[in-house]
Scaffold this motif. Structure first.
Motif, PDB file in Angstrom:
ATOM      1  N   ARG A 187     -13.338   7.347 -11.107  1.00 56.39           N
ATOM      2  CA  ARG A 187     -14.754   7.319 -11.537  1.00 56.39           C
ATOM      3  C   ARG A 187     -15.319   8.688 -11.843  1.00 56.39           C
ATOM      4  NH1 ARG A 187     -15.221   2.585 -13.694  1.00 56.39           N
ATOM      5  NH2 ARG A 187     -13.556   1.463 -12.634  1.00 56.39           N
ATOM      6  N   ILE A 209     -11.193  -4.966   1.355  1.00 58.38           N
ATOM      7  CA  ILE A 209     -11.962  -3.762   1.685  1.00 58.38           C
ATOM      8  C   ILE A 209     -11.139  -2.507   1.366  1.00 58.38           C
ATOM      9  CG2 ILE A 209     -12.774  -2.401   3.681  1.00 58.38           C
ATOM     10  CD1 ILE A 209     -14.014  -4.969   4.782  1.00 58.38           C
ATOM     11  N   PHE A 210      -9.803  -2.588   1.533  1.00 56.13           N
ATOM     12  CA  PHE A 210      -8.949  -1.450   1.191  1.00 56.13           C
ATOM     13  C   PHE A 210      -8.552  -1.455  -0.286  1.00 56.13           C
ATOM     14  CE2 PHE A 210      -8.460  -1.319   5.794  1.00 56.13           C
ATOM     15  CZ  PHE A 210      -8.565   0.042   6.024  1.00 56.13           C
ATOM     16  N   THR A 213     -17.233  -4.473  -7.441  1.00 59.33           N
ATOM     17  CA  THR A 213     -18.291  -4.268  -6.452  1.00 59.33           C
ATOM     18  C   THR A 213     -18.930  -5.598  -6.056  1.00 59.33           C
ATOM     19  OG1 THR A 213     -18.714  -2.166  -7.557  1.00 59.33           O
ATOM     20  CG2 THR A 213     -20.333  -2.886  -5.933  1.00 59.33           C
ATOM     21  N   PHE A 241     -10.258  -2.512  -2.864  1.00 60.16           N
ATOM     22  CA  PHE A 241     -11.366  -2.163  -3.754  1.00 60.16           C
ATOM     23  C   PHE A 241     -11.450  -0.662  -4.048  1.00 60.16           C
ATOM     24  CE2 PHE A 241     -16.005  -1.071  -3.951  1.00 60.16           C
ATOM     25  CZ  PHE A 241     -16.158  -1.341  -5.295  1.00 60.16           C
ATOM     26  N   PRO A 242     -11.582   0.232  -3.050  1.00 58.15           N
ATOM     27  CA  PRO A 242     -11.656   1.658  -3.396  1.00 58.15           C
ATOM     28  C   PRO A 242     -10.365   2.198  -4.007  1.00 58.15           C
ATOM     29  CG  PRO A 242     -11.546   1.368  -1.014  1.00 58.15           C
ATOM     30  CD  PRO A 242     -11.733   0.009  -1.606  1.00 58.15           C
ATOM     31  N   LEU A 243      -9.206   1.705  -3.543  1.00 55.85           N
ATOM     32  CA  LEU A 243      -7.943   2.268  -4.021  1.00 55.85           C
ATOM     33  C   LEU A 243      -7.637   1.858  -5.460  1.00 55.85           C
ATOM     34  CD1 LEU A 243      -5.689   1.954  -0.843  1.00 55.85           C
ATOM     35  CD2 LEU A 243      -6.681   4.016  -1.827  1.00 55.85           C
ATOM     36  N   THR A 302     -16.704  -7.488  -3.787  1.00 57.99           N
ATOM     37  CA  THR A 302     -16.722  -6.949  -2.427  1.00 57.99           C
ATOM     38  C   THR A 302     -17.915  -7.520  -1.656  1.00 57.99           C
ATOM     39  OG1 THR A 302     -15.758  -4.916  -3.291  1.00 57.99           O
ATOM     40  CG2 THR A 302     -16.661  -4.830  -1.072  1.00 57.99           C
ATOM     41  N   PHE A 318       0.837  -1.199   0.000  1.00 51.80           N
ATOM     42  CA  PHE A 318       0.000   0.000   0.000  1.00 51.80           C
ATOM     43  C   PHE A 318       0.878   1.257   0.000  1.00 51.80           C
ATOM     44  CE2 PHE A 318      -3.403  -2.889   1.495  1.00 51.80           C
ATOM     45  CZ  PHE A 318      -4.401  -2.496   0.633  1.00 51.80           C
ATOM     46  N   LEU A 362     -11.938   2.618  -7.685  1.00 50.04           N
ATOM     47  CA  LEU A 362     -12.825   3.778  -7.564  1.00 50.04           C
ATOM     48  C   LEU A 362     -12.147   5.125  -7.767  1.00 50.04           C
ATOM     49  CD1 LEU A 362     -14.997   2.656  -4.506  1.00 50.04           C
ATOM     50  CD2 LEU A 362     -15.496   2.405  -6.933  1.00 50.04           C
ATOM     51  N   ILE A 392     -10.577  -8.005   4.876  1.00 48.95           N
ATOM     52  CA  ILE A 392     -10.192  -6.619   5.188  1.00 48.95           C
ATOM     53  C   ILE A 392      -9.222  -6.076   4.141  1.00 48.95           C
ATOM     54  CG2 ILE A 392      -8.903  -5.177   6.826  1.00 48.95           C
ATOM     55  CD1 ILE A 392     -10.151  -6.810   9.063  1.00 48.95           C
ATOM     56  N   ILE A 445     -15.903  -2.092 -12.974  1.00 50.94           N
ATOM     57  CA  ILE A 445     -16.459  -1.665 -11.675  1.00 50.94           C
ATOM     58  C   ILE A 445     -17.464  -2.669 -11.111  1.00 50.94           C
ATOM     59  CG2 ILE A 445     -18.116  -0.142 -12.860  1.00 50.94           C
ATOM     60  CD1 ILE A 445     -16.766   1.044  -9.624  1.00 50.94           C
TER      61      ILE A 445
END
Lengths: 98, 223
Positions: B219, B208-209, B74, B211-213, B77, B47, B216, B205, B70
């Motif tokens: 967008r 969970i980090f 999603t 996915f957005p990084l 997730t 990261f 997303l 977990i 996307i």
């Protein structure tokens, strides 16, 4: 500290919150919030992670020694991010460069 | 006390070097968390690499991120969060001695893990078709040609390592399923399910980090 049996109701509630947060983070990604986009995304992710650790992973009901181990791990992670976060303050190249 | 007398008094699930089941359970939990902390720092390093390169090339990262599928990210997730619920419920089933429910929930958890990997495989295939694999099959719009490769390299490295953890997790769950079927898992000896669950949730977990990084960040800028 005796073994704690978490009731299914708790798991269902946490699951529902996690699902709502997932929908939220996807929706927010389509709004232009400038630099706040990343901040909001990471805040939601951190909130989800805390819920998973506390309830699904039973940290809330764990021994103090377990808390200490988790906290020390997070502390070292924070050191790593803080030191490398120095990059964010430098802008050696103008932001927005390709 | 004679050794024979000691044997008569401790529960069959208790290993000799522990005072009681509670101490045994705490030691197992502590050991697993110690391992997970090393995993946390291992992924933390990746990261950090992501953070540094994204701060250098934000536009290339946003453009490359926009190419990821996307709906697949999603859906995955949601699949992983659902599998975390069934895993948590499996621990409940083990604690309350409901073997039939435990077996069912372990099978559902394993199945959801396989669904995740299936969708991930579909994504990798699509990215190959779209020429988004640096070094092997790569092409991108000229403005971001060079630096989008950094994003895709990190994407394959991080999701690949995560997928490897998923495969190991499914292996552990198959092992747990075997133990549950054989009746080794009992309310007093449910540690293995608890410990395996900790690993499963940890892998959740990480996603969970991720996915957005990964999915997303572009967008709102690249429609």
């Amino acid at each position: 500290m005796s073994d704690h049996i978490v009731q299914p109701r708790v798991y269902y509630i946490i699951f529902a919150i996690l699902m709502v947060c997932t929908g939220l983070t996807v929706s927010v990604a389509y709004l232009d919030l400038g630099p706040m986009n990343t901040v909001v995304a990471l805040a939601i992710a951190a909130f989800k992670a805390v819920l998973v650790v506390l309830f699904f992973m039973h940290m809330k009901y764990s021994a103090r020694l377990t808390w200490a181990v988790i906290a020390s791990g997070l502390f070292w992670l924070l050191i790593l991010f803080t030191i490398m976060g120095d990059y964010l303050t430098r802008a050696w190249q103008p932001f927005g460069s390709v | 006390m004679l050794p024979e007398a000691v044997h008569q008094h401790h529960p069959p699930a208790l290993a000799h070097h522990f005072d009681d089941l509670e101490q045994q359970r705490e030691a197992a939990t502590l050991g697993m968390w110690t391992f997970l902390v090393t995993e946390m720092l291992f992924f933390g390093g990746l990261f950090t690499v992501y953070m540094v390169y994204r701060s250098w090339y934000p536009d290339a990262f946003a453009a490359a991120s926009h190419e990821l599928i996307i709906w697949a990210g999603t859906t995955n997730t949601a699949v992983l969060i659902t599998s975390s619920l069934t895993m948590a419920m499996a621990v409940y089933a083990a604690q309350t001695g409901n073997r039939r429910l435990l077996i069912t929930l372990l099978i559902v958890t394993i199945s959801l893990g396989c669904v995740f990997l299936g969708i991930k495989a579909f994504e990798y295939y699509s990215e190959w078709v779209e020429h988004h694999v640096p070094g092997l099959n790569y092409d991108f719009e000229p403005a971001y040609f060079r630096n989008a490769q950094i994003f895709f390299s990190l994407y394959f490295l991080m999701t690949g390592l995560h997928a490897l953890h998923m495969i190991i997790g499914i292996g552990i769950m198959l092992f747990m399923l075997w133990w549950a079927v054989r009746g080794i898992i009992t309310p007093e000896y449910h540690n293995p399910i608890e410990i395996a669950g900790l690993y499963w949730h940890f892998v959740d977990i990480v996603w969970i980090f991720l996915f957005p990084l990964l999915y997303l960040i572009g967008r709102h800028t690249h429609v």
